[in-house]
Design a protein around this motif. Structure first.
Motif, mmCIF file in Angstrom:
data_model
loop_
_atom_site.group_PDB
_atom_site.id
_atom_site.type_symbol
_atom_site.label_atom_id
_atom_site.label_comp_id
_atom_site.label_asym_id
_atom_site.label_seq_id
_atom_site.Cartn_x
_atom_site.Cartn_y
_atom_site.Cartn_z
ATOM 1 N N PHE A 55 0.852 -1.137 -0.096
ATOM 2 C CA PHE A 55 -0.051 -0.021 -0.308
ATOM 3 C C PHE A 55 0.966 1.309 -0.030
ATOM 4 C CE2 PHE A 55 -2.773 -3.256 1.291
ATOM 5 C CZ PHE A 55 -4.104 -2.801 1.223
ATOM 6 N N THR A 56 2.201 1.002 0.073
ATOM 7 C CA THR A 56 3.131 2.299 0.102
ATOM 8 C C THR A 56 2.839 2.795 -1.323
ATOM 9 O OG1 THR A 56 4.564 1.173 1.619
ATOM 10 C CG2 THR A 56 5.539 3.039 0.576
ATOM 11 N N PRO A 57 2.745 4.441 -1.002
ATOM 12 C CA PRO A 57 2.661 5.179 -2.370
ATOM 13 C C PRO A 57 3.913 5.264 -3.164
ATOM 14 C CG PRO A 57 1.683 6.333 -0.538
ATOM 15 C CD PRO A 57 2.528 4.990 0.176
ATOM 16 N N TYR A 58 3.627 5.499 -4.578
ATOM 17 C CA TYR A 58 4.861 5.687 -5.127
ATOM 18 C C TYR A 58 5.533 6.958 -4.678
ATOM 19 C CZ TYR A 58 7.649 6.592 -9.276
ATOM 20 O OH TYR A 58 8.869 7.080 -10.339
ATOM 21 N N GLY A 59 6.985 6.776 -4.530
ATOM 22 C CA GLY A 59 7.790 7.840 -4.219
ATOM 23 C C GLY A 59 8.044 8.080 -2.762
ATOM 24 N N PHE A 60 7.157 7.313 -1.875
ATOM 25 C CA PHE A 60 7.363 7.326 -0.463
ATOM 26 C C PHE A 60 8.417 6.627 0.197
ATOM 27 C CE2 PHE A 60 5.870 6.207 4.019
ATOM 28 C CZ PHE A 60 5.495 7.320 4.441
ATOM 29 N N LYS A 61 9.079 7.019 0.940
ATOM 30 C CA LYS A 61 10.352 6.642 1.266
ATOM 31 C C LYS A 61 10.216 5.932 2.725
ATOM 32 C CE LYS A 61 13.099 10.346 -0.337
ATOM 33 N NZ LYS A 61 14.134 11.639 0.026
#
Length: 422
Positions: free
Chosen positions: A132-138
């Motif tokens: 579920f981690t969004p694109y670009g999220f570190k």
């Protein structure tokens, strides 16, 4: 705020964690729906959110990772009562692992509410990314940012057939939305968007939750709100029972024991340990005793050890566990290896052991017998228990013999050898 369903005091989450806000909003929403405390069943998953279950006054069940939705669905189907509110709590990590359970629960439209605590990473294990981690999220293992687009659980649940689906920011008071989800008949899912203060904030300094969600293309809205037929268990009253009728055991014998006797029978799989222990237990009941029997064996079933913990008592048995057995009966090397710790820790026990076995050092009294030379391996567990009865007289041996002879196993046993204790 006044709490009805949560215990008073601080909640067990990190400072600034959105999970506390979710828990408080659940309490408020349940109050708005006026549920009785004992009409609410909360199923938690593995993950940071899962430590909340001990803070609720309601019924709570702590499940395995990704399985809270499956457990909640089973409870809903089993209880089959729309007046009970069943809530499954899951994180984005658990939802990743248990995705199929969510899809199936929505598809069958089980009467449950799923609340997804989406803080966009695995918080309990160190801040790794979930699906579920969004694109670009570190995250801790993607320091340059996530390189793929995460799942949209709301779209998935809606497509699967859920009755109510909504996404909300985990800020402020969103209890009205949860109240609506709780009142929905059928499957409802609310995804609460959060950011983990311990890992998410540190890995993404200066980023705002609203911006993260918007940049990920995730809409914050109610996706579906419809009245549909929810899953109801078909109750059949005229079908034949799958279980055998209750077996009634007549008391025909007497026992003179005054205290409970804890017996560990330990041998090898395929050598009748469980069958012998079960018939021994029935014979004890026929002698007027209260009995418990618990079997242990590996998943391989047909190989390795097989053991049975038996408690016989003249009084009611309130706890079926045995920390230190009074009697240990060992018929094989497998049984010896399994019972090694019990042997070492035994101070007042009597150990009946096959003569071929070398016991570890023990303070217990040891009695050796040629169990395996007296009878075949298929008969050895029965012989060992008969030998013990002949020695101890905890109840009449005739009770055990009669119980065995009334069982279909009797024809497979060599009775001439079984009753030879010389």
């Amino acid at each position: 705020m006044y709490r009805k369903y949560l215990e008073d005091g601080e909640l067990p989450f990190c400072k600034g964690c959105g999970h506390s806000l979710v828990a408080n909003n659940i309490d408020l929403a349940l109050q708005k729906n006026n549920y009785s405390i004992l009409d609410v069943i909360i199923v938690t998953d593995i993950g940071c959110h899962g430590i909340i279950d001990k803070s609720f006054k309601t019924h709570t069940i702590h499940g395995l990772h990704g399985r809270s939705v499956a457990l909640a669905s089973g409870i809903s189907a089993g209880i089959n009562n729309p007046n009970k509110k069943i809530i499954a709590l899951v994180g984005d990590g658990g939802a990743t692992i248990g995705m199929q359970h969510i899809i199936d629960a929505a598809h069958h439209n089980f009467n449950i509410t799923v609340i997804v605590h989406n803080n966009m990473l695995y918080g309990m294990t160190g801040g790794q990314p979930s699906e579920f981690t969004p694109y670009g999220f570190k995250t801790t293992t993607t320091p340059e940012g996530m390189k793929r687009i995460g799942y949209d659980i709301c779209q998935i649940a809606m497509t699967a057939g859920a009755s109510f689906v909504s996404r909300v920011f985990g800020t402020g008071d969103f209890s009205d939305l949860l109240s609506k989800a709780f009142s929905t008949k059928g499957f409802s899912l609310v995804e609460v968007m959060e950011i983990c203060p311990s890992y998410g904030v540190k890995a993404n300094p200066g980023m705002k939750l609203k911006n993260i969600v918007e940049e990920a293309g995730l809409e914050v809205k109610t996706f579906v709100d419809k009245e549909t037929d929810y899953f109801k268990t078909d109750v059949r009253t005229n079908t034949k029972r799958l279980l055998l009728d209750e077996e009634k055991i007549t008391i025909n014998y007497n026992s003179e024991i005054k205290q409970p006797v804890n017996i560990l029978l330990s041998g090898s799989a395929g050598e009748g340990v469980q069958s012998a222990a079960e018939l021994f237990a029935k014979a004890a009941v026929s002698s007027g005793l209260t009995v418990s029997k618990k079997g242990s064996y590996p998943v391989t079933v047909g190989v390795g050890f097989s053991s049975a913990d038996i408690i016989i008592s003249p009084n009611q048995i309130l706890f079926t566990g045995t920390k230190e057995p009074n009697v240990i009966i060992i018929t094989s090397q497998d049984g010896l290896e399994f019972s090694a710790s019990s042997i070492k820790n035994s101070n007042n026990a009597i150990i009946f052991c096959d003569s071929s076995l070398s016991l570890p050092e023990t303070n217990a009294k040891v009695i050796k017998c040629d169990f395996r030379n007296k009878v075949s391996s298929k008969n050895v567990s029965f012989y060992a228990l008969l030998y013990y009865l002949n020695f101890s007289k905890v109840f009449p041996m005739e009770a055990f013999i009669e119980t065995i002879k009334n069982d279909k196993l009797s024809s497979r046993l060599d009775w001439d050898k079984l009753l030879n204790f010389s």
